[in-house]
Motif scaffolding. Sequence first.
Motif, short mmCIF file in Angstrom:
data_model
loop_
_atom_site.label_atom_id
_atom_site.label_comp_id
_atom_site.label_asym_id
_atom_site.label_seq_id
_atom_site.Cartn_x
_atom_site.Cartn_y
_atom_site.Cartn_z
N GLY A 73 21.42 -2.46 -57.80
CA GLY A 73 22.63 -3.16 -58.57
C GLY A 73 21.98 -3.92 -59.71
N LEU A 74 22.79 -4.47 -61.01
CA LEU A 74 22.39 -5.23 -61.60
C LEU A 74 22.84 -6.62 -61.44
CD1 LEU A 74 23.31 -2.65 -64.90
CD2 LEU A 74 20.76 -3.79 -64.20
N ALA A 75 22.16 -7.64 -62.24
CA ALA A 75 22.23 -8.99 -62.08
C ALA A 75 23.31 -9.31 -63.34
CB ALA A 75 21.31 -9.93 -62.34
N SER A 76 24.24 -10.19 -63.06
CA SER A 76 25.41 -10.51 -64.08
C SER A 76 24.74 -11.88 -64.49
CB SER A 76 26.67 -10.63 -63.79
OG SER A 76 26.96 -11.34 -62.56
N ALA A 77 24.74 -12.75 -63.69
CA ALA A 77 24.44 -14.36 -63.80
C ALA A 77 23.80 -14.81 -62.61
CB ALA A 77 25.33 -14.99 -64.30
N ILE A 78 22.99 -16.01 -62.94
CA ILE A 78 22.58 -16.79 -61.88
C ILE A 78 23.29 -17.86 -62.02
CG2 ILE A 78 20.38 -18.23 -61.18
CD1 ILE A 78 18.83 -16.14 -62.42
N TRP A 79 23.70 -18.48 -60.91
CA TRP A 79 24.47 -19.68 -60.62
C TRP A 79 23.75 -20.73 -60.88
CZ3 TRP A 79 27.14 -19.75 -54.87
CH2 TRP A 79 28.35 -18.44 -55.03
N PRO A 80 24.58 -21.87 -61.45
CA PRO A 80 23.80 -23.27 -61.68
C PRO A 80 23.31 -23.89 -60.33
CG PRO A 80 26.23 -23.56 -61.89
CD PRO A 80 25.90 -21.95 -61.67
N HIS A 81 22.07 -24.45 -60.39
CA HIS A 81 21.65 -25.02 -58.91
C HIS A 81 20.66 -25.92 -59.34
CE1 HIS A 81 19.10 -21.58 -60.47
NE2 HIS A 81 17.85 -22.17 -60.04
N GLY A 82 20.37 -26.86 -58.21
CA GLY A 82 19.24 -27.80 -58.18
C GLY A 82 18.96 -28.39 -56.88
N ARG A 83 18.04 -29.29 -57.17
CA ARG A 83 17.48 -30.00 -55.88
C ARG A 83 17.64 -31.53 -56.07
NH1 ARG A 83 12.05 -26.48 -54.57
NH2 ARG A 83 13.21 -24.35 -54.56
N TRP A 84 18.12 -32.00 -55.08
CA TRP A 84 18.39 -33.61 -54.98
C TRP A 84 17.63 -34.49 -53.89
CZ3 TRP A 84 21.75 -30.10 -56.99
CH2 TRP A 84 22.36 -29.91 -58.10
N ARG A 85 16.83 -35.31 -54.34
CA ARG A 85 16.19 -35.94 -52.93
C ARG A 85 17.12 -37.12 -52.74
NH1 ARG A 85 11.96 -38.45 -55.33
NH2 ARG A 85 12.64 -40.39 -54.93
N LEU A 121 21.60 -6.09 -73.10
CA LEU A 121 20.64 -5.32 -72.37
C LEU A 121 21.09 -4.90 -71.09
CD1 LEU A 121 17.56 -4.64 -71.79
CD2 LEU A 121 17.03 -6.99 -70.91
N ARG A 122 21.99 -5.90 -70.38
CA ARG A 122 22.53 -5.18 -69.13
C ARG A 122 23.30 -4.05 -69.32
NH1 ARG A 122 26.95 -9.26 -67.61
NH2 ARG A 122 28.15 -7.80 -68.76
N ASP A 123 24.23 -3.98 -70.22
CA ASP A 123 25.02 -2.99 -70.46
C ASP A 123 24.14 -1.60 -70.76
OD1 ASP A 123 27.18 -4.64 -69.98
OD2 ASP A 123 27.88 -4.84 -72.28
N GLU A 124 23.25 -1.79 -71.65
CA GLU A 124 22.25 -0.71 -71.89
C GLU A 124 21.56 -0.13 -70.43
OE1 GLU A 124 19.90 2.25 -73.57
OE2 GLU A 124 21.80 1.19 -74.25
N LEU A 125 21.38 -0.95 -69.79
CA LEU A 125 20.60 -0.68 -68.32
C LEU A 125 21.74 0.10 -67.71
CD1 LEU A 125 18.05 -3.53 -67.45
CD2 LEU A 125 17.78 -1.30 -68.80
N ALA A 126 22.74 -0.56 -67.47
CA ALA A 126 23.87 0.03 -66.87
C ALA A 126 24.27 1.79 -67.41
CB ALA A 126 25.18 -0.87 -66.92
N ARG A 127 24.18 1.49 -68.60
CA ARG A 127 24.29 2.99 -69.26
C ARG A 127 23.28 3.99 -68.78
NH1 ARG A 127 22.59 6.39 -72.86
NH2 ARG A 127 20.88 4.95 -73.47
N VAL A 128 22.10 3.63 -68.82
CA VAL A 128 20.77 4.48 -68.47
C VAL A 128 20.90 4.90 -66.98
CG1 VAL A 128 18.35 4.30 -68.40
CG2 VAL A 128 19.41 3.62 -70.41
N LEU A 129 21.31 3.77 -66.27
CA LEU A 129 21.06 4.32 -64.62
C LEU A 129 22.32 4.77 -64.27
CD1 LEU A 129 19.92 0.56 -63.59
CD2 LEU A 129 18.57 2.60 -64.03
N GLY A 130 23.42 4.76 -65.02
CA GLY A 130 24.68 5.63 -64.70
C GLY A 130 24.79 7.21 -65.40
#
Length: 405
Positions: A201-213, A328-337
Amino acid sequence: MSFHRMWAELLPVGRSAASGGYRRYAWTGPDAECRAWFREQAETRGLAYEVDRNGNQWAWLGDPAAGDTVVTGSHLDSVPDGGAFDGPLGVVSAFAALDELRGRDVPFGKPFGIVNFGDEEGARFGLACVGSRLAAGHLTVDQAHRLTDGDGVTLPQAMASAGYDPDAIGPDPERLAHIGAFVELHVEQGRALDLSGDQVGLASAIWPHGRWRFDFRGEANHAGTTRLADRRDPMLPYAETVLAARSEARLAGAVATFGKIAVEPNGVNAVPSLVRGWLDSRAADQTTLDTVVTGVERAARDHAAAHGVDVEVVRESFTPVVEFDHALRDELARVLGRDTDLKVPVLGTGAGHDAGILSGTVPTAMLFVRNPTGVSHSPAEHATEDDCVAGVLALADALEGLLRT
């Protein structure tokens, strides 16, 4: 396919006989073995090998200074007792994809590179993606020099002991400016592909995330002689905060985890004076993440007050939402499909990656390989041989498309 040989060579490095998981921590012996393996793979293929100022390893075909360079790779370090695939799959697949492209006699119209980013997992110094953060300027030299492991060893000390110059670290904008596209292949850290029946599969986005002490400070006392009514026990509000984090995340459709804890004085017969816990929280959007973390912090303060305990909350790291380059994501989707009527699935992810760190500077994309267990950061993490090969071929197809344009 060369993938199988390389995978077998790397598999024993840093593996714990007791747990079956990996302990490839930054600037340690197993990390050095992984780095030596990377250099050997590069030199065996006639690639120009170098280590940048931040300890990231690069292997080049052609001159990257010419610009519009196509780069792929990932990382080789691990979390404590992590799985074999998180990180190394992307690096091994990168070399295997290069072998595949050469076997196809693909003309390399652009410079090409493979990278191993250092200290991606943050297992030793508590901050993820140190190598790529430094290169992108997301981590200052002063901040990096203050990073310390559990034994009190600083990052500069660890780098120096491994033979690298810690005084050279810092932003590397010129290097990144030469990269026209970065594609990172990674094992999926979930079961979306397993449920959909797709190998890649292809990635669309990475969720916002963090670490708190969260530091809960009470009063050390004798466990056998101190009345319950007289105690200022920080373990109690900590435990209640863990449960609150689960509740807040469930209500918001997010995730929140207290996965690390330190206790002082850490005696069986002692009421603790300090309980320090680290919260990792992630959500599909910033508003939801803020809601979860605010709720957890409010619960921590309320429970601490009820037990006569002080609490301090410190945000140690944070990464906003990362939208991968749509073109870039759309280009990879086109190539892979192109040879099938099936659409390549596009997935969001709650896991951070070097590709996410670079996305603000370099057009980046990610490929995911199916993980039938859905488990990651654990020895149970898995991908079948057939799916790994499918990942290599998909990566080769994607790189071929980028190298030809």
